[in-house]
Structure formats: structure tokens, C-alpha cells
Design a protein around this motif. Sequence first.
Motif, PDB file in Angstrom:
ATOM      1  N   SER A  54       0.830  -1.210   0.000  1.00  0.00           N
ATOM      2  CA  SER A  54       0.000   0.000   0.000  1.00  0.00           C
ATOM      3  C   SER A  54       0.865   1.260   0.000  1.00  0.00           C
ATOM      4  O   SER A  54       0.412   2.324  -0.411  1.00  0.00           O
ATOM      5  N   ILE A  55       2.095   1.119   0.422  1.00  0.00           N
ATOM      6  CA  ILE A  55       3.021   2.259   0.459  1.00  0.00           C
ATOM      7  C   ILE A  55       3.954   2.249  -0.741  1.00  0.00           C
ATOM      8  O   ILE A  55       4.238   3.290  -1.334  1.00  0.00           O
ATOM      9  N   THR A  56       4.429   1.068  -1.128  1.00  0.00           N
ATOM     10  CA  THR A  56       5.486   0.987  -2.144  1.00  0.00           C
ATOM     11  C   THR A  56       4.993   0.681  -3.553  1.00  0.00           C
ATOM     12  O   THR A  56       5.695   0.981  -4.518  1.00  0.00           O
ATOM     13  N   ASP A  57       3.816   0.058  -3.683  1.00  0.00           N
ATOM     14  CA  ASP A  57       3.338  -0.355  -5.011  1.00  0.00           C
ATOM     15  C   ASP A  57       1.811  -0.453  -4.989  1.00  0.00           C
ATOM     16  O   ASP A  57       1.241  -1.525  -4.831  1.00  0.00           O
ATOM     17  N   VAL A 117     -15.716  11.966   7.225  1.00  0.00           N
ATOM     18  CA  VAL A 117     -15.263  11.761   8.606  1.00  0.00           C
ATOM     19  C   VAL A 117     -14.357  10.538   8.684  1.00  0.00           C
ATOM     20  O   VAL A 117     -13.320  10.562   9.349  1.00  0.00           O
ATOM     21  N   ILE A 118     -14.736   9.480   7.994  1.00  0.00           N
ATOM     22  CA  ILE A 118     -13.966   8.237   8.042  1.00  0.00           C
ATOM     23  C   ILE A 118     -12.567   8.422   7.463  1.00  0.00           C
ATOM     24  O   ILE A 118     -11.597   7.927   8.013  1.00  0.00           O
ATOM     25  N   ILE A 119     -12.447   9.116   6.362  1.00  0.00           N
ATOM     26  CA  ILE A 119     -11.139   9.203   5.713  1.00  0.00           C
ATOM     27  C   ILE A 119     -10.253  10.321   6.258  1.00  0.00           C
ATOM     28  O   ILE A 119      -9.108  10.450   5.853  1.00  0.00           O
ATOM     29  N   SER A 120     -10.764  11.089   7.204  1.00  0.00           N
ATOM     30  CA  SER A 120      -9.917  12.127   7.801  1.00  0.00           C
ATOM     31  C   SER A 120      -8.996  11.497   8.847  1.00  0.00           C
ATOM     32  O   SER A 120      -9.378  10.564   9.547  1.00  0.00           O
ATOM     33  N   ASP A 121      -7.804  11.974   8.904  1.00  0.00           N
ATOM     34  CA  ASP A 121      -6.814  11.536   9.907  1.00  0.00           C
ATOM     35  C   ASP A 121      -6.520  10.038   9.884  1.00  0.00           C
ATOM     36  O   ASP A 121      -6.473   9.392  10.926  1.00  0.00           O
ATOM     37  N   ILE A 122      -6.346   9.478   8.697  1.00  0.00           N
ATOM     38  CA  ILE A 122      -5.943   8.071   8.602  1.00  0.00           C
ATOM     39  C   ILE A 122      -4.718   7.959   7.709  1.00  0.00           C
ATOM     40  O   ILE A 122      -4.448   8.837   6.896  1.00  0.00           O
ATOM     41  N   SER A 123      -3.998   6.872   7.875  1.00  0.00           N
ATOM     42  CA  SER A 123      -2.792   6.651   7.076  1.00  0.00           C
ATOM     43  C   SER A 123      -3.165   6.318   5.633  1.00  0.00           C
ATOM     44  O   SER A 123      -4.303   5.980   5.332  1.00  0.00           O
ATOM     45  N   GLN A 124      -2.173   6.371   4.761  1.00  0.00           N
ATOM     46  CA  GLN A 124      -2.382   6.024   3.354  1.00  0.00           C
ATOM     47  C   GLN A 124      -2.852   4.577   3.232  1.00  0.00           C
ATOM     48  O   GLN A 124      -3.758   4.272   2.466  1.00  0.00           O
ATOM     49  N   SER A 125      -2.258   3.682   4.011  1.00  0.00           N
ATOM     50  CA  SER A 125      -2.638   2.269   3.972  1.00  0.00           C
ATOM     51  C   SER A 125      -4.092   2.086   4.384  1.00  0.00           C
ATOM     52  O   SER A 125      -4.850   1.381   3.723  1.00  0.00           O
ATOM     53  N   ASP A 126      -4.463   2.713   5.498  1.00  0.00           N
ATOM     54  CA  ASP A 126      -5.847   2.612   5.966  1.00  0.00           C
ATOM     55  C   ASP A 126      -6.808   3.199   4.939  1.00  0.00           C
ATOM     56  O   ASP A 126      -7.877   2.641   4.689  1.00  0.00           O
TER      57      ASP A 126
END
Length: 146
Positions: A54-57, A117-126
Motif C-alpha cells: 500500500s506504500i510501495t506499489d 469523517v472516516i477518511i480524515s486523519d488516517i494513514s495512506q494504507s488505511d
Amino acid sequence: MEDLERFYSDLKRFTYILKFHDKNVAESWIKQLHAHLKPEYIESCLIAAIFELSITDVDTFHWVLDNLSHWDTYTHLLQEVTKFVVQKLIKEGFIPGQDFSATSEGKILIHENARKVIISDISQSDNLLIKKILLTSPEIHFLTIS
């Protein structure tokens, strides 16, 4: 330290194998792992691979979730993501059946304001995992804002 090195080595190997986007190769690798390793270890490695990708590819990340979603590991991961989203929505004051609802396929039908609301303050993976389970307008047309 040896266990950690083994895990890292297996993680690198598995992310490498997944980048081929070949279902048969990935399933063969899993069968090999099952012959020598505990299922809990394999599941941990697979989940780590998902987060690594989710971070690299991101393309391989999407390929894995779209093509290997029948694997128990990924089914469990998406179930946990669904539980997390539902709990967060309820905690934020959204009402099940009114602001959001779950489908039999494990997706969440959600209003746009709840999605924000759900997508605020979450990591790229999440964020990538959550987007795999959310259905919002225009994907749904029968939920209306109350």
C-alpha cells in the motif's frame, strides 16, 4: 533476531512474488509456506505484505485485493477494516440504517458526509483499505441525506 530476519526475508520475497500479478505463482508460494510454517506466521506475513504494498506499489496492492480476496487472510483483514469503520462511524454519532449500512458482501453503504469523517486523519494504507469497502454516491442512489 533470527526470527525477525526470517520474517523480513519472507516479507520481501512475498511482496516480490505478488508484483508478478500472477495468481498461480502467489498460490504456489503460499502452499510452500504452509508446508513449513505456522498459519499465524503466514497470515502475519501476508498482512505485512499488504501494508508494504500500500506504500510501495499501489497497483500491486489493488491487484492483490481484487484477485486474491478469496484468501482467508485478506477476508479477515477486510472484515477488521469494516468493523473499524462501523465503530468509528457510531463513535462519531452516525446512525446505522440512516447514515450508513453494511451489505452482505462486506461493503459499507455510506453518505458523503460520513465518508469524509472516516477518511480524515488516517494513514495512506488505511485509506486504501477503507476505500475497498466503502460505497458512496454515485455508486449508490437509494440512500439519501436525511
